[in-house]
Design a protein around this motif. Structure first.
Motif, PDB file in Angstrom:
ATOM      1  N   LEU A  31     -21.284  24.827   6.787  1.00  0.00           N
ATOM      2  CA  LEU A  31     -20.435  25.792   7.258  1.00  0.00           C
ATOM      3  C   LEU A  31     -19.914  26.797   5.890  1.00  0.00           C
ATOM      4  O   LEU A  31     -19.849  27.772   6.297  1.00  0.00           O
ATOM      5  N   ARG A  32     -19.539  26.078   5.207  1.00  0.00           N
ATOM      6  CA  ARG A  32     -18.981  27.082   3.899  1.00  0.00           C
ATOM      7  C   ARG A  32     -20.042  27.745   3.466  1.00  0.00           C
ATOM      8  O   ARG A  32     -19.797  29.240   3.146  1.00  0.00           O
ATOM      9  N   GLU A  33     -21.428  27.478   3.334  1.00  0.00           N
ATOM     10  CA  GLU A  33     -22.568  28.178   2.988  1.00  0.00           C
ATOM     11  C   GLU A  33     -22.741  29.318   4.030  1.00  0.00           C
ATOM     12  O   GLU A  33     -22.993  30.713   3.799  1.00  0.00           O
ATOM     13  N   ILE A  34     -22.682  29.018   5.205  1.00  0.00           N
ATOM     14  CA  ILE A  34     -22.922  30.057   6.332  1.00  0.00           C
ATOM     15  C   ILE A  34     -22.017  31.105   6.490  1.00  0.00           C
ATOM     16  O   ILE A  34     -22.164  32.152   6.593  1.00  0.00           O
ATOM     17  N   ARG A  35     -20.692  30.597   6.245  1.00  0.00           N
ATOM     18  CA  ARG A  35     -19.623  31.402   6.224  1.00  0.00           C
ATOM     19  C   ARG A  35     -19.755  32.453   5.029  1.00  0.00           C
ATOM     20  O   ARG A  35     -19.340  33.718   5.431  1.00  0.00           O
ATOM     21  N   SER A  88     -12.776  19.841   7.939  1.00  0.00           N
ATOM     22  CA  SER A  88     -11.951  19.069   6.947  1.00  0.00           C
ATOM     23  C   SER A  88     -11.038  18.120   7.386  1.00  0.00           C
ATOM     24  O   SER A  88     -10.497  17.138   6.932  1.00  0.00           O
ATOM     25  N   ASP A  89     -10.555  18.487   8.555  1.00  0.00           N
ATOM     26  CA  ASP A  89      -9.491  17.592   9.193  1.00  0.00           C
ATOM     27  C   ASP A  89      -9.835  16.352   9.595  1.00  0.00           C
ATOM     28  O   ASP A  89      -9.355  15.339   9.551  1.00  0.00           O
ATOM     29  N   ARG A  90     -11.257  16.276  10.305  1.00  0.00           N
ATOM     30  CA  ARG A  90     -11.660  15.059  10.654  1.00  0.00           C
ATOM     31  C   ARG A  90     -12.346  14.246   9.413  1.00  0.00           C
ATOM     32  O   ARG A  90     -12.340  12.972   9.589  1.00  0.00           O
ATOM     33  N   ILE A  91     -12.329  14.691   8.290  1.00  0.00           N
ATOM     34  CA  ILE A  91     -12.958  14.060   6.952  1.00  0.00           C
ATOM     35  C   ILE A  91     -11.361  13.358   6.564  1.00  0.00           C
ATOM     36  O   ILE A  91     -11.534  12.136   6.166  1.00  0.00           O
ATOM     37  N   LEU A 114     -18.760   9.760   7.673  1.00  0.00           N
ATOM     38  CA  LEU A 114     -18.261  10.670   6.699  1.00  0.00           C
ATOM     39  C   LEU A 114     -19.287  11.479   5.818  1.00  0.00           C
ATOM     40  O   LEU A 114     -18.828  12.581   5.841  1.00  0.00           O
ATOM     41  N   GLU A 115     -20.316  10.965   5.523  1.00  0.00           N
ATOM     42  CA  GLU A 115     -21.332  11.436   4.957  1.00  0.00           C
ATOM     43  C   GLU A 115     -21.887  12.663   5.946  1.00  0.00           C
ATOM     44  O   GLU A 115     -22.180  13.840   5.219  1.00  0.00           O
ATOM     45  N   ASN A 116     -21.960  12.499   7.252  1.00  0.00           N
ATOM     46  CA  ASN A 116     -22.396  13.645   8.268  1.00  0.00           C
ATOM     47  C   ASN A 116     -21.475  14.724   8.349  1.00  0.00           C
ATOM     48  O   ASN A 116     -21.787  15.923   8.003  1.00  0.00           O
ATOM     49  N   LEU A 117     -20.108  14.350   8.263  1.00  0.00           N
ATOM     50  CA  LEU A 117     -19.112  15.213   8.341  1.00  0.00           C
ATOM     51  C   LEU A 117     -18.996  16.262   6.968  1.00  0.00           C
ATOM     52  O   LEU A 117     -18.705  17.430   6.961  1.00  0.00           O
ATOM     53  N   GLN A 118     -19.282  15.628   5.836  1.00  0.00           N
ATOM     54  CA  GLN A 118     -19.222  16.060   4.454  1.00  0.00           C
ATOM     55  C   GLN A 118     -20.333  17.136   4.455  1.00  0.00           C
ATOM     56  O   GLN A 118     -20.381  18.383   4.009  1.00  0.00           O
ATOM     57  N   PHE A 119     -21.524  16.887   5.203  1.00  0.00           N
ATOM     58  CA  PHE A 119     -22.700  17.707   5.085  1.00  0.00           C
ATOM     59  C   PHE A 119     -22.434  19.002   5.935  1.00  0.00           C
ATOM     60  O   PHE A 119     -22.671  20.064   5.502  1.00  0.00           O
ATOM     61  N   VAL A 120     -21.938  18.716   7.003  1.00  0.00           N
ATOM     62  CA  VAL A 120     -21.342  19.775   8.032  1.00  0.00           C
ATOM     63  C   VAL A 120     -20.596  20.707   7.300  1.00  0.00           C
ATOM     64  O   VAL A 120     -20.707  21.987   7.351  1.00  0.00           O
ATOM     65  N   THR A 154     -17.012  34.884  11.021  1.00  0.00           N
ATOM     66  CA  THR A 154     -16.306  34.400   9.723  1.00  0.00           C
ATOM     67  C   THR A 154     -15.409  33.712  10.319  1.00  0.00           C
ATOM     68  O   THR A 154     -15.183  32.575   9.852  1.00  0.00           O
ATOM     69  N   TYR A 155     -14.595  34.272  11.276  1.00  0.00           N
ATOM     70  CA  TYR A 155     -13.160  33.474  11.573  1.00  0.00           C
ATOM     71  C   TYR A 155     -13.647  32.376  12.330  1.00  0.00           C
ATOM     72  O   TYR A 155     -12.971  31.075  12.038  1.00  0.00           O
ATOM     73  N   LEU A 156     -14.676  32.324  13.137  1.00  0.00           N
ATOM     74  CA  LEU A 156     -15.046  31.076  13.916  1.00  0.00           C
ATOM     75  C   LEU A 156     -15.477  29.990  13.049  1.00  0.00           C
ATOM     76  O   LEU A 156     -15.375  28.770  13.312  1.00  0.00           O
ATOM     77  N   LEU A 157     -16.366  30.367  12.018  1.00  0.00           N
ATOM     78  CA  LEU A 157     -16.750  29.388  11.185  1.00  0.00           C
ATOM     79  C   LEU A 157     -15.656  28.974  10.189  1.00  0.00           C
ATOM     80  O   LEU A 157     -15.596  27.642   9.797  1.00  0.00           O
ATOM     81  N   ASP A 158     -14.720  29.708   9.937  1.00  0.00           N
ATOM     82  CA  ASP A 158     -13.525  29.142   9.156  1.00  0.00           C
ATOM     83  C   ASP A 158     -12.876  28.426  10.148  1.00  0.00           C
ATOM     84  O   ASP A 158     -12.531  26.900   9.486  1.00  0.00           O
ATOM     85  N   MET A 159     -12.510  28.412  11.275  1.00  0.00           N
ATOM     86  CA  MET A 159     -11.977  27.437  12.163  1.00  0.00           C
ATOM     87  C   MET A 159     -12.965  26.004  12.354  1.00  0.00           C
ATOM     88  O   MET A 159     -12.294  25.013  12.158  1.00  0.00           O
ATOM     89  N   SER A 160     -14.117  26.357  12.314  1.00  0.00           N
ATOM     90  CA  SER A 160     -15.007  24.969  12.425  1.00  0.00           C
ATOM     91  C   SER A 160     -15.055  24.093  11.017  1.00  0.00           C
ATOM     92  O   SER A 160     -14.879  23.267  10.905  1.00  0.00           O
ATOM     93  N   TYR A 161     -14.964  25.013   9.813  1.00  0.00           N
ATOM     94  CA  TYR A 161     -14.747  24.270   8.430  1.00  0.00           C
ATOM     95  C   TYR A 161     -13.426  23.745   8.466  1.00  0.00           C
ATOM     96  O   TYR A 161     -13.326  22.503   7.962  1.00  0.00           O
TER      97      TYR A 161
END
Length: 62
Positions: free
Chosen positions: A17-21, A44-47, A7-13, A33-40
């Motif tokens: 991703l939010r900052e890089i986006r 979030s889903d995995r969290i 959970l900590e790792n996912l929250q860090f990622v 931007t779109y690809l980073l949105d999808m990754s974000y």
């Protein structure tokens, strides 16, 4: 991997991703931007799934 560490790792990622986006969006890179949105969203889903599984484990322990 421990559930709390995962959970900590996912929250860090998610935070990275939010900052890089924000940086990429400011540079006008719409595809990145779109690809980073999808990754974000995936992070979030995995969290949410990790939280849900923690909740289910707590209920089954009682």
């Amino acid at each position: 991997m421990q559930q709390s560490r995962k959970l900590e790792n996912l929250q860090f990622v998610q935070a990275m991703l939010r900052e890089i986006r924000q940086i990429v969006q400011a540079d006008g890179e719409s595809l990145l931007t779109y690809l980073l949105d999808m990754s974000y969203l995936e992070a979030s889903d995995r969290i949410r799934a990790t939280w849900a599984s923690k909740g289910n484990k707590a209920k089954s322990d009682t």
